[in-house]
Every structure is written in C-alpha cells, then in structure tokens.
Design an enzyme around this catalytic site. Structure first.
Site, PDB file in Angstrom:
ATOM      1  N   ASP A 191       1.595  10.798 -12.800  1.00 15.51           N
ATOM      2  CA  ASP A 191       0.817  10.604 -11.577  1.00 15.51           C
ATOM      3  C   ASP A 191       1.702  10.149 -10.432  1.00 15.51           C
ATOM      4  O   ASP A 191       2.924  10.074 -10.571  1.00 15.51           O
ATOM      5  CB  ASP A 191      -0.381   9.670 -11.813  1.00 15.51           C
ATOM      6  CG  ASP A 191       0.027   8.405 -12.504  1.00 15.51           C
ATOM      7  OD1 ASP A 191       0.976   7.769 -12.033  1.00 15.51           O
ATOM      8  OD2 ASP A 191      -0.604   8.063 -13.527  1.00 15.51           O
TER       9      ASP A 191
ATOM     10  N   LYS B 112      -2.916  12.149  -6.781  1.00 14.82           N
ATOM     11  CA  LYS B 112      -2.765  10.798  -6.238  1.00 14.82           C
ATOM     12  C   LYS B 112      -3.967   9.948  -6.587  1.00 14.82           C
ATOM     13  O   LYS B 112      -5.084  10.450  -6.650  1.00 14.82           O
ATOM     14  CB  LYS B 112      -2.642  10.874  -4.708  1.00 14.82           C
ATOM     15  CG  LYS B 112      -1.353  11.501  -4.269  1.00 14.82           C
ATOM     16  CD  LYS B 112      -1.176  11.367  -2.781  1.00 14.82           C
ATOM     17  CE  LYS B 112       0.163  11.952  -2.390  1.00 14.82           C
ATOM     18  NZ  LYS B 112       0.364  12.044  -0.978  1.00 14.82           N
TER      19      LYS B 112
ATOM     20  N   MET C 107      -2.831  -4.046  -6.699  1.00 17.47           N
ATOM     21  CA  MET C 107      -3.952  -3.329  -6.059  1.00 17.47           C
ATOM     22  C   MET C 107      -4.745  -4.289  -5.176  1.00 17.47           C
ATOM     23  O   MET C 107      -5.974  -4.242  -5.129  1.00 17.47           O
ATOM     24  CB  MET C 107      -4.887  -2.728  -7.135  1.00 17.47           C
ATOM     25  CG  MET C 107      -4.197  -1.746  -8.047  1.00 17.47           C
ATOM     26  SD  MET C 107      -5.190  -1.318  -9.490  1.00 17.47           S
ATOM     27  CE  MET C 107      -4.838  -2.679 -10.582  1.00 17.47           C
TER      28      MET C 107
HETATM   29  C1  LIG Z   1      -2.613   0.805 -11.086  1.00 20.66           C
HETATM   30  S1  LIG Z   1      -1.454  -0.501 -10.827  1.00 20.66           S
HETATM   31  C2  LIG Z   1      -0.211   0.001 -11.931  1.00 20.66           C
HETATM   32  C3  LIG Z   1       0.752  -1.081 -12.294  1.00 20.66           C
HETATM   33  C4  LIG Z   1       1.849  -0.609 -13.224  1.00 20.66           C
HETATM   34  N1  LIG Z   1       1.304  -0.250 -14.510  1.00 20.66           N
HETATM   35  C5  LIG Z   1       2.951  -1.640 -13.387  1.00 20.66           C
HETATM   36  O1  LIG Z   1       3.135  -2.189 -14.473  1.00 20.66           O
HETATM   37  O2  LIG Z   1       3.684  -1.848 -12.422  1.00 20.66           O
HETATM   38  C6  LIG Z   1      -0.813  -0.060  -9.247  1.00 20.66           C
HETATM   39  C7  LIG Z   1      -0.383  -1.260  -8.420  1.00 20.66           C
HETATM   40  O3  LIG Z   1       0.900  -1.707  -8.830  1.00 20.66           O
HETATM   41  C8  LIG Z   1       1.602  -2.214  -7.704  1.00 20.66           C
HETATM   42  N2  LIG Z   1       2.846  -1.424  -7.536  1.00 20.66           N
HETATM   43  C9  LIG Z   1       3.277  -0.443  -8.334  1.00 20.66           C
HETATM   44  N3  LIG Z   1       4.486   0.018  -7.925  1.00 20.66           N
HETATM   45  C10 LIG Z   1       4.806  -0.706  -6.826  1.00 20.66           C
HETATM   46  C11 LIG Z   1       5.922  -0.725  -5.932  1.00 20.66           C
HETATM   47  N4  LIG Z   1       6.956   0.097  -6.099  1.00 20.66           N
HETATM   48  N5  LIG Z   1       5.914  -1.609  -4.905  1.00 20.66           N
HETATM   49  C12 LIG Z   1       4.878  -2.458  -4.736  1.00 20.66           C
HETATM   50  N6  LIG Z   1       3.802  -2.494  -5.544  1.00 20.66           N
HETATM   51  C13 LIG Z   1       3.762  -1.640  -6.585  1.00 20.66           C
HETATM   52  C14 LIG Z   1       0.686  -2.077  -6.492  1.00 20.66           C
HETATM   53  O4  LIG Z   1      -0.019  -3.292  -6.348  1.00 20.66           O
HETATM   54  C15 LIG Z   1      -0.229  -0.959  -6.943  1.00 20.66           C
HETATM   55  O5  LIG Z   1      -1.476  -1.015  -6.277  1.00 20.66           O
END
Ligand SMILES: C[S@@+](CC[C@H](N)C(=O)[O-])C[C@H]1O[C@@H](n2cnc3c(N)ncnc32)[C@H](O)[C@@H]1O
Length: 244
Positions: free
Chosen positions: A36, A58, A171
């Site tokens: 994704d 997305k 999120m």
């Molecule tokens: C559905 S969650 C998935 C988290 C993922 N499984 C993890 O362990 O990082 C998605 C959230 O992770 C955070 N996130 C993921 N990648 C990011 C990045 N590169 N920079 C900032 N926040 C990030 C944001 O808060 C985003 O809304």
C-alpha cells in the site's frame, strides 16, 4: 496442490535502508507482493522482475481495495500455490491490521509468518532527534491511535497522566484539536512540548515543535502534511540538542 505461504512483512518507516535483512530475503524469494501507499516504493526494486506487484491504493481513497478485498486477494494467491508478501509500512502488528490478516490466514488453513518491521513510532522520533525515554523526564511511553471517532473512542485522553510520560500518536492529525483539548482538560499543562513529524525518515521529513496551548492555532495556520506522527512530552525538548 501445494499451497503458498503468506508473509506479513514490515517495510519500515520510510527510509528504505531501514528494511530488515529478513524482510529483504522474503521480498527476493516470493511470488507476489501486495503493498500500500505507506511504504516506500523503492523497496520494490529488491524484488525480481517476475514477482507480481499489486498496489492496493492509498489509504482512505475511494479507489483503494477494502480490507476484505485485500484479505481475499492474499488468500486467493496463496491458494493458487504462490508465496505472498503482504508488505506494510512500519511494523505489521503496530496499528497495521496485521493481527487481523494473520487471523484470516489461519482461518483459511494457510501457513503464515510475521516479519516485524521498524515502526514509525520508534524510528520517526529518533530521526527527528527525540528520544522517547530519558532518565530525567520520561519513564514510560504510550503508543496511541488518534484516529478513533469521538463518539466511540476507547482512549480516555482526560485520564492520561502527564508526569514522566511520552505519548506517541499515530493517525492523529485530523482529530488533533479535539485530542489536545481533552489532554488539557485532564492532566496536561499548556506548556507541554509537542512535535509533529511529517514524512519522517525520508528526504521530505519536516519537524514542527510547539506546545499544547498553541498547536491547534499553529496547524490551522499551516496545515500538516501527512503521514505525520505526533509526540507529546518533555522529551521533545531534546530535539534542540539532538536534532540534525
Ligand atoms: C496505519 S498507521 C501504520 C503504522 C505502521 N504500522 C508503523 O508501525 O509505523 C499509519 C500512521 O503511522 C504514522 N506514520 C507512518 N509512517 C510515517 C512517517 N514516515 N512519518 C510520520 N508518520 C508516519 C502516521 O501517524 C500514520 O498516520
């Protein structure tokens, strides 16, 4: 006919060099990758040309496959005898629905394995120069979803203690004004530092530092670019010295 195996694989937080060796190995040896938008597409370059790469769209986009459709696709491919990598941003078991996908796989009688990834919750603050714990001011850390709807939220923001505590909110942007006002109604002071880290660990990383009392006005003035992670607590102050 021999059935394939499903690997739930963490792609890491954005910097493609933060992929684990185990993840690299399964990516190189699978038949199908289902991925994704949250993971860095650079990682797909490690997969041989013959590996089928399926983009599910997305998040929160109308053209995105639904969770049920993604799960059905994984099961279908594995039933055809193909080894499937379900590649997810960060770690699959941290706000990644990896647990649900593992359950579905077990219920379908298929072999599976989880390959943990480096979660954005840990790596994004680190790249921003924010240690999540510190002996002087943070003895515990809480990872929280800020995404739940206000009506059925399971998170009791008003009851969270602020002392020696770091909050890491995934999120969390859409509901941030609501979250902040609940924290302020509870135990948190308006002077509490807050960081919002946009596109952490990537070349687009941008770190915004403020305090709880001002952040809502700040983000109204300059909207946040997602993905973004929110860190709240005294540890944010260390960015001044540790941030690059
Ligand atoms: C559905 S969650 C998935 C988290 C993922 N499984 C993890 O362990 O990082 C998605 C959230 O992770 C955070 N996130 C993921 N990648 C990011 C990045 N590169 N920079 C900032 N926040 C990030 C944001 O808060 C985003 O809304």
């Amino acid at each position: 006919m021999k059935k394939g195996k499903i690997y739930l694989v963490g792609a890491g937080p954005g910097d493609p060099d933060l992929l684990t060796l185990k993840a690299l190995n399964v990516i190189k040896n699978c038949d199908v990758i289902i991925y994704d938008a949250l993971m860095n597409p650079e990682i797909l370059k490690h997969a041989p040309d013959q590996v089928e790469k399926i983009f599910i769209g997305k998040s929160r986009h109308s053209e995105r496959l639904s969770q049920q459709e993604v799960e059905a696709l994984m099961i279908k491919k594995a039933n055809e005898g193909l080894d499937v990598v379900r590649l997810k941003g960060g770690d699959p078991f941290v706000f990644g629905r990896g647990g649900e996908e593992a359950e579905i796989t077990i219920d379908a009688g298929l072999e599976w394995e989880v390959v943990p990834g480096i979660s954005s919750g840990v790596a994004v603050p680190a790249y921003a120069g924010i240690p999540l714990t510190h002996r002087d001011c943070a003895s515990y850390v809480t990872f929280i979803t800020g995404h739940e709807s206000t009506e059925d939220s399971k998170v009791e923001w008003e009851k969270i203690r602020s002392a020696y505590h770091t909050l890491v909110i995934f999120m969390g942007i859409t509901k941030l004004p609501d979250t902040v006002s609940k924290l302020l109604r509870g135990d948190f002071l308006p002077e509490t530092p807050i960081a919002i880290i946009e596109s952490g660990t990537t070349s687009k990383q941008n770190v915004r530092v403020s305090v709880l009392g001002s952040i809502t006005a700040d983000i109204e003035k300059t909207p946040v670019k997602t993905p973004a992670l929110v860190v709240i607590g005294e540890v944010v102050k260390y960015r001044e010295k540790l941030g690059k």
